[in-house]
Design a protein around this motif. Sequence first.
Motif, PDB file in Angstrom:
ATOM      1  N   ALA A 208       0.733  -1.264   0.005  1.00 25.96           N
ATOM      2  CA  ALA A 208       0.068  -0.217   0.127  1.00 25.96           C
ATOM      3  C   ALA A 208       0.882   1.072  -0.142  1.00 25.96           C
ATOM      4  CB  ALA A 208      -0.906   0.047   1.310  1.00 25.96           C
ATOM      5  N   GLN A 209       0.870   1.989  -1.096  1.00 28.40           N
ATOM      6  CA  GLN A 209       1.701   3.051  -1.396  1.00 28.40           C
ATOM      7  C   GLN A 209       0.841   4.426  -1.026  1.00 28.40           C
ATOM      8  OE1 GLN A 209       3.319   3.627  -4.888  1.00 28.40           O
ATOM      9  NE2 GLN A 209       5.128   5.185  -4.290  1.00 28.40           N
ATOM     10  N   SER A 210       1.537   5.491  -0.290  1.00 28.67           N
ATOM     11  CA  SER A 210       0.865   6.580  -0.065  1.00 28.67           C
ATOM     12  C   SER A 210       0.432   7.408  -1.221  1.00 28.67           C
ATOM     13  CB  SER A 210       1.883   7.565   0.881  1.00 28.67           C
ATOM     14  OG  SER A 210       1.501   8.819   0.936  1.00 28.67           O
ATOM     15  N   PHE A 257      -5.899   1.969  -9.363  1.00 24.07           N
ATOM     16  CA  PHE A 257      -6.210   3.218  -9.948  1.00 24.07           C
ATOM     17  C   PHE A 257      -7.234   4.025  -9.159  1.00 24.07           C
ATOM     18  CE2 PHE A 257      -4.826   0.384 -13.315  1.00 24.07           C
ATOM     19  CZ  PHE A 257      -3.983   1.400 -14.101  1.00 24.07           C
ATOM     20  N   SER A 258      -7.220   3.737  -7.907  1.00 23.10           N
ATOM     21  CA  SER A 258      -8.164   4.450  -6.792  1.00 23.10           C
ATOM     22  C   SER A 258      -7.310   4.467  -5.567  1.00 23.10           C
ATOM     23  CB  SER A 258      -9.684   3.848  -6.768  1.00 23.10           C
ATOM     24  OG  SER A 258      -9.243   2.542  -6.496  1.00 23.10           O
ATOM     25  N   THR A 265      -4.258   5.515   0.589  1.00 22.38           N
ATOM     26  CA  THR A 265      -3.022   4.527  -0.083  1.00 22.38           C
ATOM     27  C   THR A 265      -3.643   3.893  -1.241  1.00 22.38           C
ATOM     28  OG1 THR A 265      -3.661   2.524   1.068  1.00 22.38           O
ATOM     29  CG2 THR A 265      -1.791   3.791   1.904  1.00 22.38           C
ATOM     30  N   VAL A 266      -2.659   3.552  -2.167  1.00 25.46           N
ATOM     31  CA  VAL A 266      -2.869   2.922  -3.346  1.00 25.46           C
ATOM     32  C   VAL A 266      -2.526   1.569  -3.428  1.00 25.46           C
ATOM     33  CG1 VAL A 266      -2.574   3.179  -5.896  1.00 25.46           C
ATOM     34  CG2 VAL A 266      -3.121   5.134  -4.792  1.00 25.46           C
TER      35      VAL A 266
END
Length: 385
Positions: A208-210, A257-258, A265-266
């Motif tokens: 999970a990337q910010s 993409f959300s 996070t993405v």
Amino acid sequence: MKRILAGMFASLLLAACSGSEEPPAPQAVPVKAVTVANQSIPNVIELPGRVEPVREAEVRARVTGIVQQRLYQEGTNVSAGQPLFRIDPRELRAARAQTQASLERARATAANARAVVERYRPLVAENAISQQEYDAALAASREADANVAQIRAQLEAASLQLGYTTVRAPIAGRAGRAQVTEGALVSQPEGTLMTRIEQISPVYVSFAQSASEVLALRRAVAAGDIELDENDHIEVRLRFSDGTEYPVPGYIDFRGFSVDEETGTVELRAEFPNPSGLLLPGEFVRAQIFAGQVNQGIAVPQRAVTINENGGSVFVIDDKGLAALRPVELGAMVDGRWIIESGLRPGDVVITSNLQKIQPGMPVERLKDTANGKAPPKNAGSKAR
């Protein structure tokens, strides 16, 4: 007496002169060093991740009955279709036999109805019977045929139910601990969980990337500071909780993409080969994601950096040939090289040897010019900002 006094005066004068001499300068410590230079280095994003199976199947009861036997070894690999449990089949076998008998009776009734139709067909042409009687016989024959079809379907369903008494693996993978034992009652309406099967070769690792980091990366790419792989292949490397590195790299196979409304996070996911089963589902790992190349980066050898509670530091050679301690902000460390986020500039000379022998302000002598004009290896990356 005069001679004695003159000798004493000479001795005192000599002592005074010798006391005014400066101590000898400390000897310079020989060191090796590298000259800092801007270079193209991979952009590395460090994130925590969790290992997940590629496929996971819950094996549940599809019929109601008593478990007779467990047919597999817990924690071993099973193939698709392999028997795992046996449920008492006697009740379902009796129900199937009853349905089979009903089918035979229905077939006999249908055969008799067809025979009546065949007998009535010439009679109705001769007006020996009425058209109404013939139509009634024809309808009865069709109804008997429909009854046969219905009971045949019931027999197929009964056969399926009987087959479900042998619980088989829906996929190949590693079977977990049995959730039921011999003698336990399992229920089809409740879907009693009997065990789980996980495919762990290959495996997924989810991150999970910010969202702010994703935005910063996009801006850096748009500005030309970071160049992405033209084939869109993003390499990922893993480290276990004990610091050891997983030897096989993986690649990003899914990017969300959300943005998650709760965490901001993405989602990212990478796929890793796992032939030896070192990666276990549910395990937490540290990932280094190589997302393109930083055009102007700085990297120094690992041996040049000293780690302490306040961060990292290096010794540099100043303009006077003295050792100076320089705090630095560290990025990722890959293949024996630390990426320097801040604290060093191109042209700085970083000491790489005899660090235990030098102190700030001590003179040093550079043994050999090992100017680092070459770019580090592809995977000597930096942490994304």
